[in-house]
Scaffold this motif. Sequence first.
Motif, PDB file in Angstrom:
ATOM      1  N   PHE B 109    -113.675 -78.749 -42.277  1.00 27.54           N
ATOM      2  CA  PHE B 109    -114.334 -77.589 -43.090  1.00 27.54           C
ATOM      3  C   PHE B 109    -113.201 -76.267 -43.175  1.00 27.54           C
ATOM      4  O   PHE B 109    -113.093 -75.958 -44.126  1.00 27.54           O
ATOM      5  CB  PHE B 109    -115.652 -77.511 -42.331  1.00 27.54           C
ATOM      6  N   LEU B 110    -112.685 -75.993 -42.038  1.00 29.38           N
ATOM      7  CA  LEU B 110    -111.809 -74.732 -41.975  1.00 29.38           C
ATOM      8  C   LEU B 110    -110.761 -74.948 -42.848  1.00 29.38           C
ATOM      9  O   LEU B 110    -110.218 -74.186 -43.722  1.00 29.38           O
ATOM     10  CB  LEU B 110    -111.225 -74.476 -40.550  1.00 29.38           C
ATOM     11  N   GLY B 111    -110.028 -76.349 -42.795  1.00 25.20           N
ATOM     12  CA  GLY B 111    -109.047 -76.565 -43.599  1.00 25.20           C
ATOM     13  C   GLY B 111    -109.302 -76.362 -45.009  1.00 25.20           C
ATOM     14  O   GLY B 111    -108.724 -76.023 -45.814  1.00 25.20           O
ATOM     15  N   GLU B 112    -110.610 -77.053 -45.319  1.00 24.51           N
ATOM     16  CA  GLU B 112    -110.824 -77.077 -46.914  1.00 24.51           C
ATOM     17  C   GLU B 112    -111.158 -75.514 -47.285  1.00 24.51           C
ATOM     18  O   GLU B 112    -111.093 -75.150 -48.479  1.00 24.51           O
ATOM     19  CB  GLU B 112    -112.406 -77.800 -46.823  1.00 24.51           C
ATOM     20  N   MET B 113    -111.781 -74.820 -46.543  1.00 26.42           N
ATOM     21  CA  MET B 113    -112.043 -73.290 -46.719  1.00 26.42           C
ATOM     22  C   MET B 113    -110.536 -72.502 -46.849  1.00 26.42           C
ATOM     23  O   MET B 113    -110.389 -71.788 -47.920  1.00 26.42           O
ATOM     24  CB  MET B 113    -112.663 -72.596 -45.442  1.00 26.42           C
ATOM     25  N   LEU B 114    -109.514 -72.821 -46.311  1.00 23.75           N
ATOM     26  CA  LEU B 114    -108.368 -72.219 -46.385  1.00 23.75           C
ATOM     27  C   LEU B 114    -107.640 -72.695 -47.917  1.00 23.75           C
ATOM     28  O   LEU B 114    -107.293 -71.754 -48.396  1.00 23.75           O
ATOM     29  CB  LEU B 114    -107.276 -72.648 -45.112  1.00 23.75           C
ATOM     30  N   SER B 115    -107.866 -73.945 -48.175  1.00 26.44           N
ATOM     31  CA  SER B 115    -107.380 -74.594 -49.097  1.00 26.44           C
ATOM     32  C   SER B 115    -107.904 -73.781 -50.441  1.00 26.44           C
ATOM     33  O   SER B 115    -107.248 -73.488 -51.490  1.00 26.44           O
ATOM     34  CB  SER B 115    -107.518 -76.114 -49.238  1.00 26.44           C
ATOM     35  N   THR B 116    -109.442 -73.822 -50.396  1.00 26.33           N
ATOM     36  CA  THR B 116    -110.107 -73.375 -51.504  1.00 26.33           C
ATOM     37  C   THR B 116    -109.805 -71.495 -51.725  1.00 26.33           C
ATOM     38  O   THR B 116    -109.715 -71.052 -52.498  1.00 26.33           O
ATOM     39  CB  THR B 116    -111.454 -73.255 -51.203  1.00 26.33           C
ATOM     40  N   GLY B 117    -109.506 -71.151 -50.391  1.00 24.39           N
ATOM     41  CA  GLY B 117    -109.137 -69.531 -50.270  1.00 24.39           C
ATOM     42  C   GLY B 117    -107.878 -69.209 -50.993  1.00 24.39           C
ATOM     43  O   GLY B 117    -107.965 -68.290 -52.013  1.00 24.39           O
TER      44      GLY B 117
END
Lengths: 463, 463
Positions: B109-117
Amino acid sequence: MGSLNSDNVTSHTSSSNISPLDPEEFRRQGHMIIDFLADYYRDVEKYPVLSQVEPGYLQKRLPKSTPHNPEPIETILQDVQEHIVPGLTHWQSPNFFAYFQCTSSIAGFLGEMLSTGFNVVGFSWIASPAATELETIVVDWLGEMLELPKSFLFSGNGGGVLQGTTCEAVLCTIVAARDQMLSQIGRENLIKFVVYASDQTHSAIQKAAQIAGIHPMNFRAIKTSKSTSYALSPDSLRSQVCKDVEAGLVPLFLCATVGTTSTAAIDPLESLCAVAKDYGMWVHVDAAYAGSACICPEFRHFIDGVEGANSFSLNAHKWFLTSLDCCCLWVKDPSALIKSLSTNPEYLRNKASDSKQVVDYKDWQITLSRRFRSLKLWILPSALSETVYKNGKLDMVSEELANEANRKLLESINMSGCVFMTHAVVEGVYVIRFAVGATLVEERHVITAWKVVQEHANVILST
Amino acid sequence: MGSLNSDNVTSHTSSSNISPLDPEEFRRQGHMIIDFLADYYRDVEKYPVLSQVEPGYLQKRLPKSTPHNPEPIETILQDVQEHIVPGLTHWQSPNFFAYFQCTSSIAGFLGEMLSTGFNVVGFSWIASPAATELETIVVDWLGEMLELPKSFLFSGNGGGVLQGTTCEAVLCTIVAARDQMLSQIGRENLIKFVVYASDQTHSAIQKAAQIAGIHPMNFRAIKTSKSTSYALSPDSLRSQVCKDVEAGLVPLFLCATVGTTSTAAIDPLESLCAVAKDYGMWVHVDAAYAGSACICPEFRHFIDGVEGANSFSLNAHKWFLTSLDCCCLWVKDPSALIKSLSTNPEYLRNKASDSKQVVDYKDWQITLSRRFRSLKLWILPSALSETVYKNGKLDMVSEELANEANRKLLESINMSGCVFMTHAVVEGVYVIRFAVGATLVEERHVITAWKVVQEHANVILST
Ligand SMILES: Cc1ncc(COP(=O)(O)O)c(C=O)c1O
Ligand SMILES: Cc1ncc(COP(=O)(O)O)c(C=O)c1O
């Protein structure tokens, strides 16, 4: 990272004792990432917008193989800051004027987080009814905002779908058109099918045709010129089609673009559709770039004539403040898509699907598994309303300098790290594209960028 | 939602005065979503795992068109809780035993958030070097964990790419194989190309062949039986290929599956590759489902023989705790992919690409725009290490009850909302699939699920 200081890692509390989705640990780490990203947006202007690293930089900094000891989130975020951020070209920077704007927003980000958090796979209605239903509702809303003809909406027996990218959307429509034609005139004729577009059309179309098995020699990039502002001329189209028909080929598909990549040219939909109709071609309108602007009444006329097309798409991840990826595709005849793209294996069968009362989006796209993209698109108008439409577009095309000087100028501008722009070649002229519209961009960034251009131009012209 | 109580909305502070990406507002709203999702994970067990809504439920609850007034985040989250959550089938619930496990984790989830951010678009190296480089590094790591032959890794002149789904990955390999063959024997032979797989193979393969323009009559779903535990027999393959060659057809492509969808059958790679080699076919190994398990030494033998294949893929979004979507594809000969899928429009040209020293992933996949998927995959082993591999698999295939009774049983179980399972039909026998592996699942959930099955079976058998 990992092995870089692996000797002092063992002292950390091993996170492997905690469930990988422990709610309280999720809360703790989630807050840290939000703060990390908020700081990133606050500071993004300070980084060189175009990454300054050399090829292979990361290999030198990362361990040779997977880290053996788990790292705490604090260390991971430090690694991201130290090793990943310098390798980013900052698409969210207000100094980014290259390619196209991949805008984002708090609302879009929140929607993406919810989608990632729920992590449902809405391939069929039953697999998560909300994912399918919200999507059908939101694409109808957006279609209405664009004043698409009712025949493109679910409420008018057409319908829309959210795919990842325009590349996928166009591939789906070419395949639908191909199979429709094959069923009429026989599969042995595939080799004769021709796909038309202008020489300004995005490379995505040619690639999609190629993937669909269209003969590479049968992709026509029809020449445009300054006299039509690089729009595809219906006369040029007709004469090319005539030639092909005389040669025994079969006109299949026309892609008209609203807002081309190099110069934002607008192909005249109404008259192009008229030509296509005479030959029974499928018309797709690629409004990836400029489509969302047509929500504004003053730009709506750019898609006049869309009622003659079979399908229409735009990228919400370009100007519509929706983070990557999100392409909206509308079709008049969903059954054409479904005939080409549906599968019905036993393990996916269920009552709701068998009843034919529901939409199963797996049959509207290439992929089976699909993200819950409608959440971000739904939250966007809910949270922002009129704000969404305030960004304009400005592509300054400078033709003053000779090609070589322009090329040098762009290179020198970009190497400075202050701003990032890209180029195009139009009728042999090398032009610098200045694509404005990043979410964080303000007037001062545009003014500064123009100053940077002038400074570098002065240096180059004086040498 | 919006118009439902539009009269008291105007009193809210209009969020439209704030920049859509204001860092402090991002921070405030981001924290709220994290809390919302943490609560969701804490409570997910309490919701009926299979959504209980009727088709059309959401239309009745949402406004007819886009809301005109912006809503505060609090209202939006309330709407999500009231209107969206009841329409979810909860894939993250520990009571979800249907289809396949789409596991997730804090790290993913954190990785996806960074990617989206960051929201960078890494289609070519220059567009964000870190996105490309991290991907090449992570796929090599993962390939080493799987002990893939070096020829599939960048370090051995092969290479890997992160795509969204197996559907896309297989389509890319079929297209590469197709074009390679077409260039050898001429385009007019496309109509003769044959694609092979077993009758247990996922529908994704047949669909990909169809999209690539393979004649639908030339997809061979070779029959398997209980005697080989539903694995594809090399003898059956050879005799079918012989027949086709005699009939003047051209064997093109074999998809072998490691872990089929209905029964987790394992096709014998070594002997199948030997047959394929005799006929010059491309072999793809689809390990979407079970591939990540082969990282464990005790399961590695299931992919023995992979050295004879041309390409190999698995879904990190299934058992590898990576949120949707993330399919890893490795190929021995990247140039075959690139020949089919590359584009080189002027507006994407740059020095680094021209130098041929960098990977441009746009040429390895269908789409141009692409998410920064390697972030989530990288953070995963960094944060979790050995935890990743503790989940096992258990597919209980009950053949005791007659088909009709089994069908009724499954329906009654699922309607209870306590657990969600799905079915398959194997050699005419309707079997209930019980797919264990959700991130939040514990032994007690499995035990409870089994009790639910027994209770419902008792009721059905006693009526
Ligand atoms: C006009 C146009 N069409 C198609 C594309 C390709 O879109 P995507 O990357 O979503 O496939 C773009 C931009 O990238 C574009 O500007
Ligand atoms: C064996 C197998 N192949 C292919 C697929 C399709 O994967 P995707 O949805 O990523 O295309 C699945 C599961 O959905 C699968 O289990």
